[in-house]
Design a protein around this motif. Sequence first.
Motif, PDB file in Angstrom:
ATOM      1  N   ALA A  44     -30.395  32.785  11.068  1.00  0.00           N
ATOM      2  CA  ALA A  44     -29.330  33.087  12.025  1.00  0.00           C
ATOM      3  C   ALA A  44     -28.815  31.793  12.639  1.00  0.00           C
ATOM      4  CB  ALA A  44     -29.849  34.023  13.109  1.00  0.00           C
ATOM      5  N   VAL A  45     -27.509  31.706  12.853  1.00  0.00           N
ATOM      6  CA  VAL A  45     -26.925  30.469  13.384  1.00  0.00           C
ATOM      7  C   VAL A  45     -27.334  30.218  14.829  1.00  0.00           C
ATOM      8  CG1 VAL A  45     -24.958  30.495  11.815  1.00  0.00           C
ATOM      9  CG2 VAL A  45     -24.781  31.651  14.032  1.00  0.00           C
ATOM     10  N   ASP A  46     -27.826  31.256  15.510  1.00  0.00           N
ATOM     11  CA  ASP A  46     -28.319  31.078  16.878  1.00  0.00           C
ATOM     12  C   ASP A  46     -29.815  30.789  16.911  1.00  0.00           C
ATOM     13  OD1 ASP A  46     -25.870  31.441  18.206  1.00  0.00           O
ATOM     14  OD2 ASP A  46     -26.034  33.616  17.994  1.00  0.00           O
ATOM     15  N   GLY A  47     -30.440  30.679  15.744  1.00  0.00           N
ATOM     16  CA  GLY A  47     -31.858  30.372  15.676  1.00  0.00           C
ATOM     17  C   GLY A  47     -32.681  31.596  15.327  1.00  0.00           C
ATOM     18  N   GLY A  48     -33.876  31.365  14.837  1.00  0.00           N
ATOM     19  CA  GLY A  48     -34.761  32.440  14.414  1.00  0.00           C
ATOM     20  C   GLY A  48     -35.557  31.985  13.217  1.00  0.00           C
ATOM     21  N   LYS A  49     -36.384  32.864  12.685  1.00  0.00           N
ATOM     22  CA  LYS A  49     -37.217  32.525  11.542  1.00  0.00           C
ATOM     23  C   LYS A  49     -36.422  32.696  10.260  1.00  0.00           C
ATOM     24  CE  LYS A  49     -41.649  33.570   9.351  1.00  0.00           C
ATOM     25  NZ  LYS A  49     -42.876  34.420   9.389  1.00  0.00           N
ATOM     26  N   PRO A  50     -36.380  31.677   9.382  1.00  0.00           N
ATOM     27  CA  PRO A  50     -35.656  31.811   8.115  1.00  0.00           C
ATOM     28  C   PRO A  50     -36.232  32.917   7.231  1.00  0.00           C
ATOM     29  CG  PRO A  50     -36.086  29.505   8.589  1.00  0.00           C
ATOM     30  CD  PRO A  50     -36.882  30.308   9.580  1.00  0.00           C
ATOM     31  N   VAL A  51     -35.364  33.513   6.423  1.00  0.00           N
ATOM     32  CA  VAL A  51     -35.738  34.574   5.493  1.00  0.00           C
ATOM     33  C   VAL A  51     -35.582  34.036   4.076  1.00  0.00           C
ATOM     34  CG1 VAL A  51     -35.224  36.903   4.675  1.00  0.00           C
ATOM     35  CG2 VAL A  51     -34.927  36.325   7.107  1.00  0.00           C
ATOM     36  N   VAL A  52     -36.622  34.159   3.256  1.00  0.00           N
ATOM     37  CA  VAL A  52     -36.563  33.722   1.863  1.00  0.00           C
ATOM     38  C   VAL A  52     -35.846  34.791   1.036  1.00  0.00           C
ATOM     39  CG1 VAL A  52     -37.901  33.121  -0.182  1.00  0.00           C
ATOM     40  CG2 VAL A  52     -38.670  32.364   2.081  1.00  0.00           C
TER      41      VAL A  52
END
Length: 210
Positions: A99-107
């Motif tokens: 998410a462009v506002d931050g968060g954990k990346p999703v593979v």
Amino acid sequence: RSSPETRSFQFEKQLASGSLFLGSDFGTHLTLSPNGSRIVFVVRDRDGQLRLVSRRVEEEFRESTARDLPGTGGSRLPFSSPNGAWVGFWADGQIKKTAVDGGKPVVLATAADFGGASWVEDDHFIAVVGQSIMRVPASPGPTSVIVNLQSQGVYPNWPDVLPGARHVLITAIGPQGASQIEAVSLADGNRKVLKKGGVFGRYRDGHLLY
């Protein structure tokens, strides 16, 4: 009904502080959201680590403080979702989104070699993985190969899906390093040469930029 008025603008801003904006001979390391409200780009820290940074473009072109996107170490070749809420990128041999506002990346997919991607709709995008052009879901799920160019000795790069989502622009690099811009059918993989010797083709307002 008349079309809404559009305008072009040009501005100069310092994107990152305490790190270097990463330029590259291989594609782009900056993506602008479709509505023009946010820039996401790759920076290189003084220790050599790559990461993604997000910066919102405010009214009158003021910019808020840049935000580091967590979990994006080693990122390359970011690309924006149509709704601007997500940015895709490649790192650690995987295509991911965050998410462009931050968060954990999703593979989203495994990709030992990545040549860029172009988001078609909110639910999938077109990516170059090795010598294949692939359809990749925007949520974890099975991928599909549109065309594999290995038998022809061609390396596709830098996809850009054309309006209508029936074709994608690629730069095709041949066995001897010669390049040309092609339009590839997303239905059957058929290819049409648009510009010999061109690289990094992009469609904008009825024109081919390269």
